[in-house]
Design an enzyme around this catalytic site. Structure first.
Site, PDB file in Angstrom:
ATOM      1  N   LYS A 192       0.874  -1.167  -0.132  1.00  0.00           N
ATOM      2  CA  LYS A 192      -0.237   0.062  -0.084  1.00  0.00           C
ATOM      3  C   LYS A 192       0.769   1.274  -0.010  1.00  0.00           C
ATOM      4  CE  LYS A 192      -1.760   2.533   3.267  1.00  0.00           C
ATOM      5  NZ  LYS A 192      -1.814   3.946   2.424  1.00  0.00           N
ATOM      6  N   CYS A 300      13.537  10.553   7.018  1.00  0.00           N
ATOM      7  CA  CYS A 300      13.454   9.879   8.381  1.00  0.00           C
ATOM      8  C   CYS A 300      14.852  10.022   9.007  1.00  0.00           C
ATOM      9  CB  CYS A 300      13.013   8.470   8.334  1.00  0.00           C
ATOM     10  SG  CYS A 300      13.927   7.584   7.365  1.00  0.00           S
ATOM     11  N   GLU A 396      10.418  14.950  16.080  1.00  0.00           N
ATOM     12  CA  GLU A 396      10.666  14.980  14.729  1.00  0.00           C
ATOM     13  C   GLU A 396       9.961  16.051  14.028  1.00  0.00           C
ATOM     14  OE1 GLU A 396       9.031  11.697  12.360  1.00  0.00           O
ATOM     15  OE2 GLU A 396      11.043  11.510  11.399  1.00  0.00           O
TER      16      GLU A 396
HETATM   17  P1  NDP Z   1       2.525   7.659   8.438  1.00  0.00           P
HETATM   18  O1  NDP Z   1       2.763   6.872   9.632  1.00  0.00           O
HETATM   19  O2  NDP Z   1       1.382   8.831   9.118  1.00  0.00           O
HETATM   20  O3  NDP Z   1       1.846   6.712   7.275  1.00  0.00           O
HETATM   21  C1  NDP Z   1       2.840   5.769   6.726  1.00  0.00           C
HETATM   22  C2  NDP Z   1       2.011   4.842   5.689  1.00  0.00           C
HETATM   23  O4  NDP Z   1       1.057   4.249   6.681  1.00  0.00           O
HETATM   24  C3  NDP Z   1       1.083   5.609   4.907  1.00  0.00           C
HETATM   25  O5  NDP Z   1       0.915   4.761   3.855  1.00  0.00           O
HETATM   26  C4  NDP Z   1      -0.036   5.614   5.883  1.00  0.00           C
HETATM   27  O6  NDP Z   1      -1.479   5.644   4.943  1.00  0.00           O
HETATM   28  C5  NDP Z   1      -0.386   4.547   6.566  1.00  0.00           C
HETATM   29  N1  NDP Z   1      -1.164   4.285   7.536  1.00  0.00           N
HETATM   30  C6  NDP Z   1      -1.574   5.467   8.611  1.00  0.00           C
HETATM   31  N2  NDP Z   1      -2.138   5.024   9.513  1.00  0.00           N
HETATM   32  C7  NDP Z   1      -2.132   3.619   9.368  1.00  0.00           C
HETATM   33  C8  NDP Z   1      -2.661   2.712  10.423  1.00  0.00           C
HETATM   34  N3  NDP Z   1      -3.061   2.846  11.403  1.00  0.00           N
HETATM   35  N4  NDP Z   1      -2.331   1.234  10.150  1.00  0.00           N
HETATM   36  C9  NDP Z   1      -1.746   1.237   8.811  1.00  0.00           C
HETATM   37  N5  NDP Z   1      -0.985   2.009   7.990  1.00  0.00           N
HETATM   38  C10 NDP Z   1      -1.301   3.335   8.482  1.00  0.00           C
HETATM   39  O7  NDP Z   1       3.629   8.495   8.045  1.00  0.00           O
HETATM   40  P2  NDP Z   1       3.857   9.450   7.090  1.00  0.00           P
HETATM   41  O8  NDP Z   1       3.255   9.264   6.112  1.00  0.00           O
HETATM   42  O9  NDP Z   1       3.233  10.931   7.814  1.00  0.00           O
HETATM   43  O10 NDP Z   1       5.427   9.640   6.917  1.00  0.00           O
HETATM   44  C11 NDP Z   1       6.328  10.447   7.808  1.00  0.00           C
HETATM   45  C12 NDP Z   1       6.927   9.556   8.699  1.00  0.00           C
HETATM   46  O11 NDP Z   1       7.571   8.133   8.175  1.00  0.00           O
HETATM   47  C13 NDP Z   1       7.968  10.156   9.563  1.00  0.00           C
HETATM   48  O12 NDP Z   1       7.633   9.979  10.890  1.00  0.00           O
HETATM   49  C14 NDP Z   1       9.215   9.353   9.097  1.00  0.00           C
HETATM   50  O13 NDP Z   1      10.309   9.490  10.059  1.00  0.00           O
HETATM   51  C15 NDP Z   1       8.991   8.054   8.842  1.00  0.00           C
HETATM   52  N6  NDP Z   1       9.707   7.435   7.671  1.00  0.00           N
HETATM   53  C16 NDP Z   1      10.789   6.417   8.137  1.00  0.00           C
HETATM   54  C17 NDP Z   1      11.628   5.988   7.366  1.00  0.00           C
HETATM   55  C18 NDP Z   1      12.325   4.880   7.874  1.00  0.00           C
HETATM   56  O14 NDP Z   1      13.097   4.224   6.863  1.00  0.00           O
HETATM   57  N7  NDP Z   1      12.636   4.671   9.129  1.00  0.00           N
HETATM   58  C19 NDP Z   1      11.557   6.169   6.007  1.00  0.00           C
HETATM   59  C20 NDP Z   1      10.607   7.363   5.665  1.00  0.00           C
HETATM   60  C21 NDP Z   1       9.801   7.803   6.469  1.00  0.00           C
HETATM   61  P3  NDP Z   1      -1.717   7.148   4.243  1.00  0.00           P
HETATM   62  O15 NDP Z   1      -0.814   7.922   4.220  1.00  0.00           O
HETATM   63  O16 NDP Z   1      -2.346   6.854   3.199  1.00  0.00           O
HETATM   64  O17 NDP Z   1      -2.710   7.791   5.258  1.00  0.00           O
END
Ligand code: NDP
Length: 787
Positions: A192, A300, A396
């Site tokens: 997804k 991240c 963050e």
């Molecule tokens: P989110 O955690 O909000 O979203 C990440 C993904 O999870 C999206 O596809 C989102 O869907 C989906 N999602 C949201 N809620 C749920 C849930 N309850 N259960 C399962 N899936 C869910 O992160 P962001 O999109 O805001 O991304 C930023 C974050 O990602 C930052 O904190 C960053 O640090 C982290 N990150 C970490 C990386 C790493 O490798 N450690 C790399 C890149 C980012 P949708 O967006 O469609 O709502």
């Protein structure tokens, strides 16, 4: 105008990348995408829609249909059905498919780069030169791993159906990080993308058929958080690989508790960028540009916390501000732009709010650009005059915002770097390689860069510790996240006592004591319970531990941190000595195993000798499980070092009490962990009877701590304890589920099992690589060389 005047007025002109091809591709799909299930695109006229917008100007790129519950089921069913044939294709068959995906992406580099920039707002320079080439590299590299899987991972097999969920900051790159290793190892999946950035995943789906991906191996569903949540918690999923925020990672940990799913979480960070007085400051300034202003800071592992040695802080800030003035921000498709648009208006508001609220706690703000560009362009920002506890130094921000904090000494730099709930990455800037190599292992992070930042490659593991999650992506270490041991066979159930228990009226106190901090201590609550021999007679009384006993044991283990810094040779000598001392008690132990476990003499001898051999194995491994040097395509070496997890809580299985106790403690301490072990309840006295041998074996106080009592209660205490870094748990399903739920608070690294999942006497199941890997976390240290 003179030549000199023209030269002085030289400026960049626009160098716009054309979006024509990308726009016509979107048009050719009616600017609407559904789901990719079982090799086909599915569209529903009545589906809920999410608008995918170009964040730099708000233009509609496409409408994305949200997958319905039945489509989600269908995708998971298709993945399950596709598993046997995908695995039957064999290593070479799968390698060819991955290779074809790499070649096709390469062929379409330009359109994919433009689509990525349109969808995410990142500069074309970055999507064209970093994101897409790295995504391609992942498919190439993992095509190679698929080809040699059987030789390199002969004792492992694919896990099954994997759910993969990614955020919006590196849409196609994250897709390749997830999909390439999973399918290389023979898994099938449902992926997804983030709701904000699904376009390149849709483009990728169109390449799957051409690349020969069999129907159902890769399925892509669209939707928002609720779709992600439904996917992760679905009973048809064997493993969840998630990248995203720490809060959602925590929610997934809880939602999947008790479901027997493997989990990797790549979460947020607040990575330190540590500049020592002897650093090349110009290089450090360029490093900062690539660290916090790369991808608008929506990274991240962005080096968002600059820690700078006090005597050079002003000089560095001056240079940095000057450089900030030359950063070009604007239209992402412009090839001469350094910083593009944040991913959405929501993200812009979030970043701005965090900064404004943070500044109420103090701090000096510097933003070079004064020109306001319409859209979601957040200016590169530097905040000084704050300390490490300031909210802007702890939260963050996920935007182009750098905070700077001074430090005086090397040890203070390490303390400040580690003053974070996260542990994803860090970089160290110093021209003194001895200093850098001394500091790197002391920083609690999964990746450390020396004199560089934000380097990535498919051959090197990436991932965090603490609240940055667990598991690795990339490198050999990342492949184990998509594999499980082949050999596990259910153990024979432990005998249940059918004899009549004979209560003892003895007045003498024969209660075995706990082993905490190198001493035998009585239970805090003063409660104990009887343990019985196989014939029903009393074996021993043992203490019933409580919260305070756990606190004391964890505190003792925490204090014994020096054990983690010892070299493997020294640990090996001590572990051999433990084996030597145990061997002296052979007759006594054989008798005890017969009495307590009801074994025949032959069985007891067998278990005793297997236990001795196991200790020898881990003494042998102590200085041999020593990591790798990865061959990333740059001038440098990346060392993948297995590091101890720290304080490891262990909930012992109920069977074969001698060999299981040893099978847990020995690999953990061989790798430098300190252990708090909760013994089997049924055979509680066996673990405590080992204490006499441990006491005489030079194992430093606090390295091994053993408690007995109600497993469910003690496991819950350990799972909730902030100073426990990881948990190994063999227990009943309810206890496993509780441990998974409780440990979500600080996202401890877990290795959990339902009791009886293996035959402990078989050395292929009860010892070896699987245990060593779970006793360590790999840190990748990048060290470039040359001037
Ligand atoms: P989110 O955690 O909000 O979203 C990440 C993904 O999870 C999206 O596809 C989102 O869907 C989906 N999602 C949201 N809620 C749920 C849930 N309850 N259960 C399962 N899936 C869910 O992160 P962001 O999109 O805001 O991304 C930023 C974050 O990602 C930052 O904190 C960053 O640090 C982290 N990150 C970490 C990386 C790493 O490798 N450690 C790399 C890149 C980012 P949708 O967006 O469609 O709502």
């Amino acid at each position: 105008m003179t030549l000199i005047e023209s030269f002085e007025k030289l400026d960049y002109s626009d160098a716009l990348e054309s979006s024509k091809e990308a726009q016509s591709w979107l048009d050719s799909h009616g600017r609407r995408f559904g789901q990719f299930i079982n090799g086909k695109f599915e569209s529903k006229s009545n589906a809920d829609l999410i608008a995918s917008l170009n964040p730099s100007n708000g233009d509609l790129l496409a409408n994305i249909e949200v997958a319905s519950a039945s489509q989600l089921n269908k995708a998971i069913t298709a993945a399950r059905k596709a598993l046997p044939a995908w695995q039957a294709m064999g290593e070479h068959g799968r390698a060819k498919v991955l290779y074809a995906l790499a070649r096709l992406l390469q062929k379409h580099t330009r359109i994919v780069s433009v689509l990525e920039t349109l969808d995410n707002g990142k500069p074309i320079r970055e999507s064209r030169d970093i994101d897409i080439p790295l995504a391609i590299r992942h498919f190439y590299h993992h095509a190679g791993w698929a080809q040699i899987q059987e030789r390199e991972f002969s004792e492992y097999k694919a896990i099954g159906v994997v759910a993969q969920i990614v955020p919006w900051n590196f849409p196609l790159l994250m897709l390749s990080w997830k999909i390439a290793p999973a399918i290389a190892m023979g898994n099938t999946l449902v992926f997804k993308p983030a709701e904000q950035t699904p376009i390149t995943a849709m483009f990728f789906a169109h390449l799957c058929a051409q690349a020969g991906v069999p129907d159902g191996v890769i399925n892509i569903v669209n939707g928002a958080g609720t779709t992600g949540a439904a996917l992760a918690a679905h009973e048809g999923i064997d493993k969840v690989a998630f990248t995203g925020s720490t809060s959602v990672g925590r929610a997934i940990r809880k939602a999947t508790a008790g479901q027997n799913k493997k989990l990797t979480l790549e979460l947020g960070g607040k990575s330190a960028f540590v500049v020592f007085e002897d650093a090349d400051l110009d290089a450090a300034v360029e490093g900062l540009v690539d660290s916090i202003w790369f991808n608008q800071g929506e990274v991240c592992c962005a080096g968002s916390r600059l820690l700078v040695q006090a005597q050079i802080a002003d000089k560095l800030h001056t240079k940095l501000k000057k450089r900030m003035q030359t950063l070009r921000q604007g239209e992402p498709l412009n090839k001469s732009v350094d910083i593009g648009s944040l991913v959405s208006q929501t993200q812009y508001q979030r970043v701005d709010e965090l900064v404004q609220n943070g500044l109420e706690h103090g701090g000096e703000l510097y933003q070079a650009s004064t020109t306001q560009i319409d859209g979601n362009y957040y200016p590169p920002t530097l905040i000084t005059e704050i300390d490490s506890s300031h909210p802007l130094a702890q939260e963050e921000i996920f935007g182009p915002v750098l905070v700077s904090i001074p430090f005086r000494t090397q040890s203070e730099a390490v303390t400040l770097a580690n003053n974070s709930r996260y542990g994803l990455a860090a970089s160290i800037w110093s021209e003194n390689i001895n200093r850098a190599m001394d500091v790197a292992p002391k920083i609690k992070a999964g990746v450390v860069w020396i004199n560089c930042h934000n380097q990535f490659d498919a051959s090197c593991g990436f991932g965090g510790v603490r609240e940055s999650g667990f598991g690795r992506e990339g490198g050999k270490e990342g492949l184990y996240e998509y594999l499980k041991p082949k050999l596990l066979k259910k153990a024979t159930k432990p005998k249940t006592l059918k004899v009549e228990l004979k209560d003892s009226n003895e007045n003498i106190d024969r209660t075995l004591k706990f082993y905490i901090g190198g001493k035998q201590v009585r239970p805090d609550g003063g409660h104990s319970f009887a343990t019985y021999n196989a014939d029903g007679s009393l074996a021993n009384w043992v203490g019933a531990g409580n919260r305070k006993d756990i606190r004391n044991a964890v505190s003792a283990a925490t204090k014994a941190s020096n054990w983690s810094n010892q070299n493997g040779h020294l640990r090996a000598q001590i572990i051999y000595f433990f084996a030597e001392n145990l061997a002296l008690r052979e007759d006594e132990w054989i008798k005890r195993l017969q009495e307590i476990c009801g074994l025949t003499k032959k069985q007891a001898k067998n278990e005793f000798h297997a236990s001795l051999s196991r200790i020898f194995s881990y003494a042998a491994w102590a200085d041999k499980y020593d990591g790798a040097v990865h061959d990333a395509p740059y001038r440098g070496v990346t060392m993948a070092l297995p590091e101890a997890i720290g304080v490891l809580a262990q909930i012992a299985p109920e069977e074969n009490p001698l060999i299981t106790t040893i099978s847990l403690i020995a690999p953990a301490i061989a790798m430098g962990n300190r252990v708090v072990l909760i013994a089997s309840e049924r055979y509680a006295s066996i673990a405590l009877e080992l204490v006499q041998t441990l006491e005489t074996s030079d194992i430093p106080a606090g390295v091994v701590n053993i408690l007995t009592g109600n497993k469910a209660d003690l496991a819950e205490q350990l799972a909730g304890h902030a100073e426990v870094d990881g948990i190994w748990c063999w227990a009943e399903p309810e206890i496993v589920s509780q441990v998974e739920t409780t440990s979500a608070t600080d996202l401890k690294r877990l290795w959990v099992h339902i009791d009886g999942d293996r035959d402990w006497l078989d050395s292929r199941q009860g010892e070896g690589n699987e245990f060593l890997r779970n006793a360590t976390e790999v840190k990748n240290i990048w060290t470039p060389y040359g001037d």
